[in-house]
Design a protein around this motif. Sequence first.
Motif, PDB file in Angstrom:
ATOM      1  N   GLU A   2       0.833  -1.207   0.000  1.00  0.00           N
ATOM      2  CA  GLU A   2       0.000   0.000   0.000  1.00  0.00           C
ATOM      3  C   GLU A   2       0.868   1.258   0.000  1.00  0.00           C
ATOM      4  O   GLU A   2       0.602   2.222  -0.733  1.00  0.00           O
ATOM      5  N   GLY A   3       1.919   1.253   0.828  1.00  0.00           N
ATOM      6  CA  GLY A   3       2.802   2.400   0.901  1.00  0.00           C
ATOM      7  C   GLY A   3       3.552   2.642  -0.401  1.00  0.00           C
ATOM      8  O   GLY A   3       3.688   3.787  -0.855  1.00  0.00           O
ATOM      9  N   LEU A   4       4.009   1.553  -1.031  1.00  0.00           N
ATOM     10  CA  LEU A   4       4.730   1.678  -2.292  1.00  0.00           C
ATOM     11  C   LEU A   4       3.851   2.297  -3.371  1.00  0.00           C
ATOM     12  O   LEU A   4       4.253   3.235  -4.066  1.00  0.00           O
ATOM     13  N   VAL A   5       2.641   1.773  -3.512  1.00  0.00           N
ATOM     14  CA  VAL A   5       1.747   2.269  -4.563  1.00  0.00           C
ATOM     15  C   VAL A   5       1.323   3.703  -4.260  1.00  0.00           C
ATOM     16  O   VAL A   5       1.223   4.540  -5.165  1.00  0.00           O
ATOM     17  N   GLY A   6       1.101   3.998  -2.979  1.00  0.00           N
ATOM     18  CA  GLY A   6       0.753   5.361  -2.605  1.00  0.00           C
ATOM     19  C   GLY A   6       1.822   6.349  -3.008  1.00  0.00           C
ATOM     20  O   GLY A   6       1.526   7.450  -3.504  1.00  0.00           O
ATOM     21  N   ARG A   7       3.096   5.967  -2.832  1.00  0.00           N
ATOM     22  CA  ARG A   7       4.187   6.868  -3.212  1.00  0.00           C
ATOM     23  C   ARG A   7       4.290   7.008  -4.727  1.00  0.00           C
ATOM     24  O   ARG A   7       4.590   8.093  -5.235  1.00  0.00           O
ATOM     25  N   LEU A   8       4.041   5.940  -5.455  1.00  0.00           N
ATOM     26  CA  LEU A   8       4.069   6.021  -6.917  1.00  0.00           C
ATOM     27  C   LEU A   8       3.021   6.992  -7.446  1.00  0.00           C
ATOM     28  O   LEU A   8       3.224   7.653  -8.466  1.00  0.00           O
ATOM     29  N   ALA A   9       1.889   7.060  -6.756  1.00  0.00           N
ATOM     30  CA  ALA A   9       0.799   7.931  -7.198  1.00  0.00           C
ATOM     31  C   ALA A   9       1.044   9.399  -6.872  1.00  0.00           C
ATOM     32  O   ALA A   9       0.372  10.274  -7.430  1.00  0.00           O
ATOM     33  N   GLU A  10       2.005   9.675  -6.003  1.00  0.00           N
ATOM     34  CA  GLU A  10       2.320  11.064  -5.677  1.00  0.00           C
ATOM     35  C   GLU A  10       2.899  11.774  -6.894  1.00  0.00           C
ATOM     36  O   GLU A  10       3.613  11.171  -7.703  1.00  0.00           O
ATOM     37  N   PRO A  11       2.621  13.067  -7.066  1.00  0.00           N
ATOM     38  CA  PRO A  11       3.213  13.794  -8.191  1.00  0.00           C
ATOM     39  C   PRO A  11       4.732  13.878  -8.070  1.00  0.00           C
ATOM     40  O   PRO A  11       5.296  13.726  -6.981  1.00  0.00           O
ATOM     41  N   ASP A  55       6.766  16.314  -8.125  1.00  0.00           N
ATOM     42  CA  ASP A  55       7.319  17.347  -7.250  1.00  0.00           C
ATOM     43  C   ASP A  55       7.215  16.987  -5.776  1.00  0.00           C
ATOM     44  O   ASP A  55       7.720  17.709  -4.914  1.00  0.00           O
ATOM     45  N   ARG A  56       6.565  15.843  -5.491  1.00  0.00           N
ATOM     46  CA  ARG A  56       6.501  15.344  -4.116  1.00  0.00           C
ATOM     47  C   ARG A  56       7.214  14.001  -3.984  1.00  0.00           C
ATOM     48  O   ARG A  56       6.998  13.254  -3.049  1.00  0.00           O
TER      49      ARG A  56
END
Length: 219
Positions: free
Chosen positions: A173-182, A184-185
Amino acid sequence: MTGQVPLFAFEDVTCTRDGRDILDHVTVDIPADGITAVTGPSGSGKSTLLRCCNLLEVPTSGRILYRGVPLEEQNPQQLRRTVAMVFQRPTVFAGTALDNLRAADPSLTVDAASSLLDEVGLAASYLDRDADTLSGGEAQRLCLARALATRPEVLLADEVTSALDEDATSVLEGLVGRLAEPADRGGRGIAVLWVSHNPAQVDRIADRCIRVDAGTVTA
């Protein structure tokens, strides 16, 4: 964002299999950023809706647009590299983890492969590991890295944690959440469609939710 072209636009989509409508006149827009959860009971049509997005399923009627372009105008092989998918159970190929990554991109260097593993929380030493020896959580992370090797714009995730324990689920969940971040984040800005029947998981990860029940979008 107001006025933004949807990532996917389903227009009166029906999918019929063995005389039964798996999707029944579905009309819905899926936004072009963040994580959209697709939820509902087992057998409701969630996975079929997801598989329609990269032409693993072809609608019986209606049409689907990807960023405003009808899917029937897309090359399926290229579409599946742009709209990558990770399935419910991790499916690794025979050979090493590096072999698995090169199945997606034969030109992948060892350094690039190491970077992909690092992105999903696996050490570079895993490159030489036989993929069949990986745990369920490790194998699913390898499948995610393999999907990322095609540099996708969209990730389809079909119940990807249902076969994993709590710790492995949290990591994914954490990995995919970070991939979805733009970008610049610190993310990749990948739009994610995540199928889940787990309300608590949807609450944790989703920016928005589409509910499917008996083949129709109900909310």
